[in-house]
Design an enzyme around this catalytic site. Structure first.
Site, PDB file in Angstrom:
ATOM      1  N   LYS A   1       0.676  -1.013   0.168  1.00 20.71           N
ATOM      2  CA  LYS A   1       0.042   0.020  -0.094  1.00 20.71           C
ATOM      3  C   LYS A   1       0.918   1.174  -0.133  1.00 20.71           C
ATOM      4  O   LYS A   1       0.730   2.333  -0.864  1.00 20.71           O
ATOM      5  CB  LYS A   1      -0.872  -0.050   1.333  1.00 20.71           C
ATOM      6  CG  LYS A   1      -1.430   1.350   1.719  1.00 20.71           C
ATOM      7  CD  LYS A   1      -2.327   1.424   3.064  1.00 20.71           C
ATOM      8  CE  LYS A   1      -1.761   1.673   4.318  1.00 20.71           C
ATOM      9  NZ  LYS A   1      -1.396   3.255   4.378  1.00 20.71           N
ATOM     10  N   ASN A   2       1.953   1.244   0.888  1.00 20.77           N
ATOM     11  CA  ASN A   2       2.646   2.542   1.215  1.00 20.77           C
ATOM     12  C   ASN A   2       3.565   2.804  -0.116  1.00 20.77           C
ATOM     13  O   ASN A   2       4.203   3.818  -0.270  1.00 20.77           O
ATOM     14  CB  ASN A   2       3.188   2.498   2.607  1.00 20.77           C
ATOM     15  CG  ASN A   2       2.337   2.787   3.397  1.00 20.77           C
ATOM     16  OD1 ASN A   2       1.125   2.883   3.106  1.00 20.77           O
ATOM     17  ND2 ASN A   2       2.687   2.325   5.013  1.00 20.77           N
TER      18      ASN A   2
HETATM   19  C1  EPZ Z   1       4.536   6.826   6.117  1.00 14.93           C
HETATM   20  O1  EPZ Z   1       3.805   7.891   6.951  1.00 14.93           O
HETATM   21  C2  EPZ Z   1       3.556   5.696   6.290  1.00 14.93           C
HETATM   22  N1  EPZ Z   1       2.457   5.985   5.117  1.00 14.93           N
HETATM   23  C3  EPZ Z   1       3.227   5.260   7.621  1.00 14.93           C
HETATM   24  O2  EPZ Z   1       2.279   4.083   7.374  1.00 14.93           O
HETATM   25  C4  EPZ Z   1       4.141   4.877   8.422  1.00 14.93           C
HETATM   26  O3  EPZ Z   1       3.941   4.688   9.629  1.00 14.93           O
HETATM   27  C5  EPZ Z   1       5.181   5.946   8.336  1.00 14.93           C
HETATM   28  O4  EPZ Z   1       5.681   6.496   7.215  1.00 14.93           O
HETATM   29  C6  EPZ Z   1       6.499   5.867   9.179  1.00 14.93           C
HETATM   30  O5  EPZ Z   1       7.185   4.668   8.534  1.00 14.93           O
HETATM   31  C7  EPZ Z   1       2.484   5.831   4.139  1.00 14.93           C
HETATM   32  O6  EPZ Z   1       3.658   5.837   3.463  1.00 14.93           O
HETATM   33  C8  EPZ Z   1       1.374   6.314   2.920  1.00 14.93           C
HETATM   34  P1  EPZ Z   1       6.845  10.128   8.213  1.00 14.93           P
HETATM   35  P2  EPZ Z   1       4.740   9.315   6.727  1.00 14.93           P
HETATM   36  O7  EPZ Z   1       6.887  11.347   7.619  1.00 14.93           O
HETATM   37  O8  EPZ Z   1       5.200   9.357   5.571  1.00 14.93           O
HETATM   38  C9  EPZ Z   1       6.730  13.232  11.727  1.00 14.93           C
HETATM   39  C10 EPZ Z   1       0.202   2.896   7.781  1.00 14.93           C
HETATM   40  O9  EPZ Z   1      -0.180   2.334   8.754  1.00 14.93           O
HETATM   41  N2  EPZ Z   1       6.840  14.196  10.843  1.00 14.93           N
HETATM   42  O10 EPZ Z   1       8.107   9.034   8.184  1.00 14.93           O
HETATM   43  O11 EPZ Z   1       3.535  10.286   7.218  1.00 14.93           O
HETATM   44  C11 EPZ Z   1       5.501  12.553  12.048  1.00 14.93           C
HETATM   45  O12 EPZ Z   1       4.438  13.174  12.313  1.00 14.93           O
HETATM   46  C12 EPZ Z   1       0.800   4.278   7.874  1.00 14.93           C
HETATM   47  O13 EPZ Z   1       0.277   2.498   6.566  1.00 14.93           O
HETATM   48  C13 EPZ Z   1       7.017  15.756  11.023  1.00 14.93           C
HETATM   49  O14 EPZ Z   1       7.067  15.976  12.205  1.00 14.93           O
HETATM   50  O15 EPZ Z   1       5.556   9.044   8.078  1.00 14.93           O
HETATM   51  C14 EPZ Z   1       5.746  11.286  12.635  1.00 14.93           C
HETATM   52  O16 EPZ Z   1       5.628  11.263  13.623  1.00 14.93           O
HETATM   53  C15 EPZ Z   1       0.574   4.886   9.209  1.00 14.93           C
HETATM   54  N3  EPZ Z   1       7.208  16.543  10.076  1.00 14.93           N
HETATM   55  C16 EPZ Z   1       6.896  10.783  12.052  1.00 14.93           C
HETATM   56  O17 EPZ Z   1       7.849  12.091  11.674  1.00 14.93           O
HETATM   57  C17 EPZ Z   1       6.921  16.357   8.744  1.00 14.93           C
HETATM   58  O18 EPZ Z   1       6.881  16.948   7.830  1.00 14.93           O
HETATM   59  C18 EPZ Z   1       7.264   9.950  10.793  1.00 14.93           C
HETATM   60  O19 EPZ Z   1       6.375  10.384   9.828  1.00 14.93           O
HETATM   61  C19 EPZ Z   1       6.641  14.757   8.327  1.00 14.93           C
HETATM   62  C20 EPZ Z   1       6.810  13.721   9.423  1.00 14.93           C
END
Ligand code: EPZ
Length: 421
Positions: free
Chosen positions: A22-23
């Site tokens: 999915k991701n």
């Molecule tokens: C991706 O989300 C995945 N989603 C998530 O899967 C996954 O949990 C996550 O990566 C971590 O591996 C998709 O790929 C569609 P991040 P993403 O940016 O890209 C913070 C699932 O269940 N952050 O690595 O949003 C954020 O709040 C989903 O399939 C900032 O602070 O994850 C989080 O605490 C859930 N500022 C952490 O970093 C930003 O600009 C990780 O986020 C971006 C992120």
């Protein structure tokens, strides 16, 4: 709304096919915006999130047709009809924000709604904004939308990510493919989905090196062409079903599974007493003895233990021998499955980002509620181990990320059915 009823106590035996990720697919689909030529994805998963992304891309002017029951997605964005990703779609699925980089690269402008918070955390986009600004974009927040402009187009540059954000890496990687000059992304996310996206972009004509490491180098090109790309196997669905025999006993073979997709997760399975054997067709998994052992888990960016498998691991540790400590370091609120598991008789103490799980002999079936995508599947797994019947409500969360759960688990002996209330 649908619910899923699980009756515990059946051993699982047989093969479980693992779908495309999915991701990965949610990052690959927006890549169609980067080119006037067709982009075809094979091995795509059949999920509601994919349908949501299809709606968004069509609203931007992409032609999207899905074939073979959704396993093949043929896209073509000859002309853009809009550069605005509307709140109504973005609020349903945060991954909608992955159109920001491609729109900036192709049209030099974009208006993307902030996704708003979700169950597991605030999910800000500051790292995305810093990264794209480093490529010359001007981005401001106005009435809940990011208004982005790249006057004269994006230009390559040095992009140090203060956290290895998966989405920010994907947005800036796609943007950099059409920027003028070279880009170096530092502290890039290393997830297999990033590697898959880079491979697809390279097939479209992008010049990319270093994907899968913390430093990705991109040399911008004038335009990208056509490509056909096979979506990588879903490592989170894989990890989820690899845990199943630890709940029920028996042995399952996860078709399409590969060890390199699951990093540190596999070490934790071994420590918990779960045997993994590589086969021609995938990964065969069974529990050593009759009960898993307690292990400590800390979630980290890849290749560390994936946050998307934390809920499933916690559910398994509820009936393990001993006490386990879990630390959730990626999201600020990702233990909402804990109170639901406690309703089934689990002993879990949550303090902020730490959870202590004391193994009990047996869980008891109960009515529980899914709160987010991965929590929902952890409750189904717990139901496989529990005495009696477990009813998981709000399974629309589940349908976002797991195709045909009841068919896949039912085919290997689980007593599971979907009911519509
Ligand atoms: C991706 O989300 C995945 N989603 C998530 O899967 C996954 O949990 C996550 O990566 C971590 O591996 C998709 O790929 C569609 P991040 P993403 O940016 O890209 C913070 C699932 O269940 N952050 O690595 O949003 C954020 O709040 C989903 O399939 C900032 O602070 O994850 C989080 O605490 C859930 N500022 C952490 O970093 C930003 O600009 C990780 O986020 C971006 C992120």
């Amino acid at each position: 709304m649908d619910s899923i009823i699980v009756r515990g106590g059946s051993e699982l035996r047989g093969q479980i096919p693992i779908a495309g990720a999915k991701n990965a697919c949610l990052a690959l689909m927006p890549a169609t915006l980067l080119s006037e030529e067709p982009l075809t994805l094979t091995n795509a998963p059949r999920l509601s999130d994919i349908r949501t992304m299809t709606q968004l891309l069509e609203s931007l002017g992409a032609e999207v047709s899905s074939m073979q029951g959704g396993k093949v997605i043929a896209m073509s964005t000859h002309d853009l009809a809009s550069t605005r990703a509307d709140y109504e779609i973005v609020r349903k699925m945060r991954a909608s924000n992955l159109v920001l980089g491609p729109l900036l690269a192709r049209a030099h402008e974009a208006e993307v709604s902030l996704p708003g918070g979700c169950a597991i955390g605030a999910r800000p986009m500051d790292i995305h904004i810093e990264a794209l600004t480093a490529l010359g974009a001007e981005i401001e927040l106005k009435d809940g939308y990011l208004h982005a402009l790249a006057r004269g187009g994006l230009r390559g540059g040095r992009v140090p990510l203060r956290f290895a954000s998966v989405g920010a890496t994907e947005n800036v990687l796609m943007a950099a493919t059409l920027a003028r000059g070279g880009t170096v992304i530092e502290n890039a996310a290393r997830e297999p989905e990033i590697v898959d996206l880079a491979r697809c972009l390279r097939a479209m004509g992008a010049q990319i090196e270093g994907e899968g490491t913390s430093t990705i180098e991109v040399q911008g090109v004038d335009r990208l062409g056509a490509a056909t790309h096979r979506v990588v196997t879903d490592r989170i669905e894989l990890g989820t079903y690899m845990l199943a025999p630890a709940f029920t006993g028996g042995e399952v073979e996860c078709l399409g599974g590969k060890l390199e997709l699951i990093g540190a997760f596999c070490e934790k399975l071994d420590a918990a007493g779960i045997d993994v054997t590589e086969t021609e067709a995938g990964l065969k998994v069974r529990l050593r003895g009759d009960r898993p052992r307690a292990v400590d888990v800390t979630t980290e960016p890849f290749p560390g233990f994936p946050t998307d498998l934390q809920a499933q691991m916690m559910a398994m540790l509820c009936t393990a021998q001993g006490t386990s400590r879990l630390e959730e370091k990626i999201f600020e609120n990702r233990f909402m499955h804990a109170p639901e598991l406690v309703r089934m008789g689990a002993r879990i103490d949550v303090q902020g980002g730490h959870a202590t799980v004391t193994g009990v002999d047996k869980l008891k079936g109960a009515r529980v509620m899914a709160t987010d995508l991965r929590a929902s599947v952890s409750l189904i797994l717990a139901g496989l181990a529990a005495e009696g019947e477990t009813m998981v409500s709000r399974v629309y969360h589940l349908d976002r990320g797991y195709e045909h759960v009841e068919e896949k688990l039912g085919a290997v002996g689980a007593k599971i059915e979907r009911v519509t209330e």
